[in-house]
Scaffold this motif. Structure first.
Motif, PDB file in Angstrom:
ATOM      1  N   PRO A  46      -8.823  18.065 -34.705  1.00 12.75           N
ATOM      2  CA  PRO A  46      -7.908  18.308 -35.604  1.00 12.75           C
ATOM      3  C   PRO A  46      -8.122  19.006 -36.731  1.00 12.75           C
ATOM      4  O   PRO A  46      -9.536  18.809 -37.368  1.00 12.75           O
ATOM      5  N   ARG A  47      -7.172  19.444 -37.625  1.00 10.49           N
ATOM      6  CA  ARG A  47      -7.446  20.050 -39.052  1.00 10.49           C
ATOM      7  C   ARG A  47      -6.470  19.209 -39.879  1.00 10.49           C
ATOM      8  O   ARG A  47      -5.295  19.164 -39.101  1.00 10.49           O
ATOM      9  N   LEU A  48      -7.151  18.667 -40.653  1.00  7.70           N
ATOM     10  CA  LEU A  48      -6.071  17.664 -41.777  1.00  7.70           C
ATOM     11  C   LEU A  48      -5.802  18.417 -42.934  1.00  7.70           C
ATOM     12  O   LEU A  48      -6.848  18.951 -43.618  1.00  7.70           O
ATOM     13  N   SER A  49      -4.701  18.506 -43.445  1.00  6.84           N
ATOM     14  CA  SER A  49      -4.458  19.082 -44.894  1.00  6.84           C
ATOM     15  C   SER A  49      -4.673  18.391 -45.869  1.00  6.84           C
ATOM     16  O   SER A  49      -4.927  16.854 -45.845  1.00  6.84           O
ATOM     17  N   GLN A  92      -9.195  17.839 -54.422  1.00  9.92           N
ATOM     18  CA  GLN A  92      -9.658  19.219 -54.433  1.00  9.92           C
ATOM     19  C   GLN A  92      -8.920  20.332 -53.757  1.00  9.92           C
ATOM     20  O   GLN A  92      -9.275  21.313 -53.660  1.00  9.92           O
ATOM     21  N   ASP A  93      -7.670  19.523 -53.129  1.00  9.61           N
ATOM     22  CA  ASP A  93      -6.900  20.574 -52.468  1.00  9.61           C
ATOM     23  C   ASP A  93      -7.506  21.474 -51.077  1.00  9.61           C
ATOM     24  O   ASP A  93      -7.325  22.603 -51.074  1.00  9.61           O
ATOM     25  N   GLN A  94      -8.306  20.460 -50.455  1.00  7.96           N
ATOM     26  CA  GLN A  94      -9.283  20.973 -49.306  1.00  7.96           C
ATOM     27  C   GLN A  94      -8.726  20.647 -48.033  1.00  7.96           C
ATOM     28  O   GLN A  94      -8.502  19.093 -47.756  1.00  7.96           O
ATOM     29  N   ASP A  95      -8.598  21.439 -47.165  1.00  9.18           N
ATOM     30  CA  ASP A  95      -8.390  20.853 -45.754  1.00  9.18           C
ATOM     31  C   ASP A  95      -9.562  20.359 -45.059  1.00  9.18           C
ATOM     32  O   ASP A  95     -10.588  20.737 -45.437  1.00  9.18           O
ATOM     33  N   ILE A  96      -9.407  19.566 -44.069  1.00 11.20           N
ATOM     34  CA  ILE A  96     -10.574  18.775 -43.442  1.00 11.20           C
ATOM     35  C   ILE A  96     -10.676  19.302 -42.130  1.00 11.20           C
ATOM     36  O   ILE A  96      -9.607  19.259 -41.249  1.00 11.20           O
ATOM     37  N   ARG A  97     -11.762  19.722 -41.687  1.00 14.67           N
ATOM     38  CA  ARG A  97     -12.036  20.358 -40.295  1.00 14.67           C
ATOM     39  C   ARG A  97     -12.648  19.291 -39.608  1.00 14.67           C
ATOM     40  O   ARG A  97     -13.543  18.409 -40.127  1.00 14.67           O
TER      41      ARG A  97
END
Length: 101
Positions: A46-49, A92-97
């Protein structure tokens, strides 16, 4: 690691022997929605916001507090290691791959 996570230049993960955190969360699905969302999608990479990362910080703190706090050494080791990763992604407003075995 069974579940690798990447956010910007940061990397962390959840090893096979650490997957017990999901079993603990399953006892209270309403309290641990984001942890259980990861569990449901664990093998789908998944990708997490960034928002989810922020929620995970609070869920992990709650999970630790509900299961013995720092006296629960196996759980504390996982939570204390993951908190900075999720916090940094949120701030840091980064999505997590994610990538899983």
């Amino acid at each position: 690691m069974a579940f690798d996570m990447f956010a910007g230049d940061s990397r962390d993960g959840i090893a096979h022997h650490e997957e017990f955190i999901f079993e603990l969360a399953q006892a209270h699905p309403a309290r641990y929605r984001e942890l259980l969302a990861i569990f449901r999608l664990f093998h789908d990479s998944p990708r997490l916001s960034a928002r989810q990362a922020g929620a995970l910080v609070h869920e992990l703190i709650d999970l630790l507090a509900a299961h013995g706090g720092l006296a629960n050494k196996p759980l504390a080791a996982v939570v204390v290691r993951l908190l900075p990763f999720f916090s940094r992604a949120c701030r840091q407003d980064q999505d997590i791959r994610c990538s899983s075995d």
